[in-house]
Enzyme design. Sequence first.
Site, PDB file in Angstrom:
ATOM      1  N   GLU A 127     -11.382  23.369 -40.952  1.00  0.00           N
ATOM      2  CA  GLU A 127     -10.071  23.155 -41.569  1.00  0.00           C
ATOM      3  C   GLU A 127      -9.635  24.372 -42.389  1.00  0.00           C
ATOM      4  O   GLU A 127      -8.461  24.753 -42.397  1.00  0.00           O
ATOM      5  CB  GLU A 127     -10.134  21.903 -42.455  1.00  0.00           C
ATOM      6  CG  GLU A 127      -8.884  21.568 -43.226  1.00  0.00           C
ATOM      7  CD  GLU A 127      -7.768  21.077 -42.331  1.00  0.00           C
ATOM      8  OE1 GLU A 127      -7.082  21.918 -41.721  1.00  0.00           O
ATOM      9  OE2 GLU A 127      -7.572  19.845 -42.262  1.00  0.00           O
TER      10      GLU A 127
ATOM     11  N   THR B  57       2.788  26.509 -44.327  1.00  0.00           N
ATOM     12  CA  THR B  57       1.934  25.946 -45.376  1.00  0.00           C
ATOM     13  C   THR B  57       2.140  26.698 -46.686  1.00  0.00           C
ATOM     14  O   THR B  57       2.190  26.094 -47.763  1.00  0.00           O
ATOM     15  CB  THR B  57       0.450  26.022 -44.958  1.00  0.00           C
ATOM     16  OG1 THR B  57       0.316  25.369 -43.704  1.00  0.00           O
ATOM     17  CG2 THR B  57      -0.441  25.331 -45.972  1.00  0.00           C
TER      18      THR B  57
END
Lengths: 308, 308
Positions: A128, A181
Amino acid sequence: MNEIRIFSPATVANVSCGFDVLGFCLDSVGDEMVIRKTDKKGIYITKIEGYDLPYEAEKNVAGVSALAMYADAKPDFGFEIEIYKNIKPGSGVGSSSASAAGSVFGMNVLLGNPYNNTELSYFAMKGEALASQSEHADNIAPALFGGFTLVKSVSPLEILEIPTPNNLYATIIHPQIEIKTSEARAILPKDVALKDAILQWANVGSLIHGLHTNNYGLIERSLHDAIVEPHRSKLIPLYQDVKAAAKTAGALGSGISGSGPSIFSLCEGINTAKSVEQAIRKVYANSDIEFDTYVSKINAEGMKILNN
Amino acid sequence: MNEIRIFSPATVANVSCGFDVLGFCLDSVGDEMVIRKTDKKGIYITKIEGYDLPYEAEKNVAGVSALAMYADAKPDFGFEIEIYKNIKPGSGVGSSSASAAGSVFGMNVLLGNPYNNTELSYFAMKGEALASQSEHADNIAPALFGGFTLVKSVSPLEILEIPTPNNLYATIIHPQIEIKTSEARAILPKDVALKDAILQWANVGSLIHGLHTNNYGLIERSLHDAIVEPHRSKLIPLYQDVKAAAKTAGALGSGISGSGPSIFSLCEGINTAKSVEQAIRKVYANSDIEFDTYVSKINAEGMKILNN
């Protein structure tokens, strides 16, 4: 067993009031992956379908998490990984987490399940981190544990499994826009008003209590976000319209899935969830933005073995 | 029934991470009150023992809550109230709430229980407001409902009853110093760091989950306050020493009771709670500050009828 095919689910992180700690698992949306033992030591990504992602294990989230686990398990064989990607990267429903968690889940089964779900989460967070530049378990946890999860702490990693009412469904709309992001992070304030923070933890506590007691009304009254939504919702066109349409169609509440752009609505019963889907499709149908929608029961199981 | 004697319990508000929303009820510490029907209409405080408090109903918290309920119920008789006060005003364990909630609880029984606990809380908050200049239910809620409570919202008033593990005890130390409510409020920041707020709601969610699942270890790991304790603990001499001594003696965790100066510790089992009492008594024994200590099971029942 030398080969396993798994379903690796999409997930919703944050869940309104539960920014950075809560998440839940979807049932009908996710990737498939095949993990296969191979005589040659190492981790090899041998097939990727659906989206264009790197084959080098060190540059692929499924590969990075697999390498982290491989370094710990030190088996005398290797693994091949095939990824059949249905979750679009960047959609906000845990695409990278599905890959990162799926590879280690499958490998663990082939190794005879030496690791528990928290240990698998630890490895998956390494993958991740490649995608999101930070080790977090917001989507990893619900993908591996299923249902609703609360990440109590990241270091040491402690994940709580919260009971899921049986008739709880999610409707997701994914407007095909890109939210970086970095932008979704930069828009958040460093400080928040104490009075808003108090509202938020009252709602987190109430939501956990509502999930424990199958109290759909309380879940509805807890799905508010006084902290993050006011900022991040500005990045999603028609956000307030979707939210209002979902509410009118009977949703318990709506919020930004992860850092967006997907929007989730929680609903009591599949019929309401389908009505909500129709209502929110109409909102985006009048725009020039392409979109997808999904209806899914909350998946209490998490990862699924499709054959072995 | 024309007369009732009740036990009105002391309570702990805030409970570390649950600032402004959580509370729990004590069992062995509280006031007694006698409520009696009288032919003469109105609310009359006819006896106060223990502490010097006003007899005029309009200036007494038990009277003000009683008057609020009386105005709503409109009975064709009146009530006399006797208050036998054991909880010292200003000690931080809900002294005013015990009075405010006790009068309306007793009146409600004599009226045949027309009001539920949430409605009683509403009336009691009127009395609480006289003492603390704001309508809040942090101590009212656990006094009336018993056990652990979460005040989800004040307007509309929504109080959640959280399950209480059976072997949970509290040890309280009350250092006899005065903390002005205004000072305890002024010391709080208007804004808090988002990262601290996230820790706080992770802990609130975890604590609620721990109470639902009888998970004492999780309760222990959830009893942290990143927001309020760092400020208010400065107002309480030897606070960090008490906290450390309680932890060493086996407490799950400690925190400021309400806005202080009392300090609570939660413990698994009465033996640990008694060991914690001895340990924290030693801390204050070396100071020139007078203090009291109490050990109490968490009182799942709340108000008690002593005879009728």
